[in-house]
Design an enzyme around this catalytic site. Sequence first.
Site, mmCIF file in Angstrom:
data_model
loop_
_atom_site.group_PDB
_atom_site.id
_atom_site.type_symbol
_atom_site.label_atom_id
_atom_site.label_comp_id
_atom_site.label_asym_id
_atom_site.label_seq_id
_atom_site.Cartn_x
_atom_site.Cartn_y
_atom_site.Cartn_z
ATOM 1 N N ARG A 74 0.851 -1.197 0.000
ATOM 2 C CA ARG A 74 0.000 0.000 0.000
ATOM 3 C C ARG A 74 0.883 1.243 0.000
ATOM 4 N NH1 ARG A 74 -2.163 2.962 4.739
ATOM 5 N NH2 ARG A 74 -3.609 4.477 3.874
ATOM 6 N N HIS A 118 -2.642 11.053 0.987
ATOM 7 C CA HIS A 118 -2.051 10.791 2.300
ATOM 8 C C HIS A 118 -1.346 12.082 2.750
ATOM 9 C CE1 HIS A 118 -0.555 7.383 5.083
ATOM 10 N NE2 HIS A 118 -0.164 8.511 5.639
ATOM 11 N N GLU A 163 -6.886 8.608 6.732
ATOM 12 C CA GLU A 163 -7.065 9.223 8.049
ATOM 13 C C GLU A 163 -7.518 10.677 8.001
ATOM 14 O OE1 GLU A 163 -3.595 8.637 10.459
ATOM 15 O OE2 GLU A 163 -3.815 6.474 10.474
ATOM 16 N N ASN A 288 -6.798 1.739 10.165
ATOM 17 C CA ASN A 288 -5.469 1.881 10.746
ATOM 18 C C ASN A 288 -5.638 1.802 12.251
ATOM 19 O OD1 ASN A 288 -4.700 2.388 8.135
ATOM 20 N ND2 ASN A 288 -4.181 4.540 8.454
ATOM 21 N N TYR A 290 -3.523 1.511 15.878
ATOM 22 C CA TYR A 290 -2.252 1.560 16.593
ATOM 23 C C TYR A 290 -2.427 1.296 18.093
ATOM 24 C CZ TYR A 290 0.011 3.320 12.410
ATOM 25 O OH TYR A 290 0.512 3.430 11.147
ATOM 26 N N GLU A 348 -3.030 -0.206 8.303
ATOM 27 C CA GLU A 348 -1.806 0.171 9.021
ATOM 28 C C GLU A 348 -1.888 -0.406 10.427
ATOM 29 O OE1 GLU A 348 -0.787 4.379 9.169
ATOM 30 O OE2 GLU A 348 -1.355 4.637 7.075
HETATM 31 C C1 BGC Z 1 -0.292 7.658 9.396
HETATM 32 C C2 BGC Z 1 1.153 7.487 9.008
HETATM 33 C C3 BGC Z 1 2.037 7.666 10.232
HETATM 34 C C4 BGC Z 1 1.671 6.601 11.228
HETATM 35 C C5 BGC Z 1 2.487 6.615 12.493
HETATM 36 C C6 BGC Z 1 -0.659 7.044 10.724
HETATM 37 O O1 BGC Z 1 -1.419 7.957 11.451
HETATM 38 O O2 BGC Z 1 -1.139 7.237 8.370
HETATM 39 O O3 BGC Z 1 1.455 8.399 7.989
HETATM 40 O O4 BGC Z 1 3.384 7.625 9.921
HETATM 41 O O5 BGC Z 1 0.333 6.739 11.606
HETATM 42 O O6 BGC Z 1 2.292 7.791 13.217
#
Ligand code: BGC
Length: 448
Positions: A74, A118, A163, A288, A290, A348
């Site tokens: 991607r 992006h 995002e 995405n 995290y 992500e």
């Molecule tokens: C974004 C990336 C960023 C990653 C880590 C995401 O919010 O899409 O561009 O590098 O998080 O912060």
Amino acid sequence: MRFPAGFLWGASTSAYQIEGSPLADGAGPSIWHRFSHTPGRTANGETGDIACDHYNRYAADVDLMHSLGLTAYRFSIAWGRIFPEGKGAVNQRGLDFYDRLIDRLLERGITPSVTLFHWDLPAALDDRGGWLNPDIAGWFADYATTVFRAFDDRVPMWATLNEPWVVTDGGYLHGPLAPGHRSLFEAPIAAHHLLRSHGAAVQAYRAEGHHQIGIVVNLEPKYPASSSPEDLAATARADAYMNRQFLDPVFLGSYPEELRGIFGEAWPEFPAADMDLIRQPIDFLGINYYFRSVTQHDDDKLPVRAGAVRQPGHPYTETGWEMYAPALTQVLLWVRERYGPLPLYITENGAAMYDPPKPLDGRVEDPLRVYYFREHLRAAREAIRQGVDLRGYFAWSFMDNYEWSLGYDRRFGIVHVDFETQQRTPKSSALFYADVIRSHGESLGAAT
Ligand code: BGC
């Protein structure tokens, strides 16, 4: 123990974070080029001028992806390479770069997954108001149409925006990201025009494209810190602001009610016809993920009046994000529950960790990142077991890169980049991921 047949095993990047050569071959500057060249805006004044030099090294980078066994990649297209002024005349040499990249991926058996936006808006469009100008939906659809015509014969998976929440929160409300505005009034307007632009690009795709199009959002599940009415209300507000602000309009055609209270007099009335444009059927959702947030009421944290509570004893990444994989399973189940059973991709997922600036004896050991990936891949597998239609997983990021205002010392890559020599070294997390791919998930073992 194995993932479904056809599951995509990928990694993600974005144009400004890896390409370098931002003005090469006739490209126009983006807001990130401007922002990073403005003193005081980024860590150590670092810019994407060179980044990973992927613009020149893309062929070897694709070969490295192939050697790790990735089946999908991607990446994003820099709008300003295709339209240096954001609109008007097409720059063929910009299209040519992505043409070469896509062909190289296909030659190596890697499925290209393209994101149209992006964060690197052409600066010329920012001069006309950027995401605050209602005309941007038309500009974006024209850019999208040009790119669909050039590449849809070879690209089966498209995303409109990456995002949009981060664009509005970081770019228009709090200002650490380009274009660096700080305005309560601008944030909902920018969000609305991002969503209209998404809808207009999906419409353009129905006229031009033959594969799949979706949108990529970042979701951060909110867990109440206590069962007090204040914390429960703060959790609902935080969830509306971050997770439902974009998904409710796309899937349900309306904004969450809580946004009125959050933005107060800054919340505009939007025309009903706009909501129809935004609510275009899409083929998949990219998520995405995290970290999660344990949320409490906090009057000082405006405008949402909600803050995160640190969890003692839990591991945190170098960006201060809690590692908490069960929330990935839960967020996938929540999306299916609230918005229906559409195909999902994790577009992500990854972690910044302290890694050595140079490999030691040719190796980069990153055990905490291995731990992060193992737990999150198991959490993804658990969601599939519970019936979620998850079609692929993309690690963030294929290689260390420009982490926006934080510059180069936050390393998210599974491949280490020595920014002095541009040498690439797969970290132990890349070798771990290669094993997972080879065994189709079996090497993950059972949950601990
Ligand atoms: C974004 C990336 C960023 C990653 C880590 C995401 O919010 O899409 O561009 O590098 O998080 O912060």
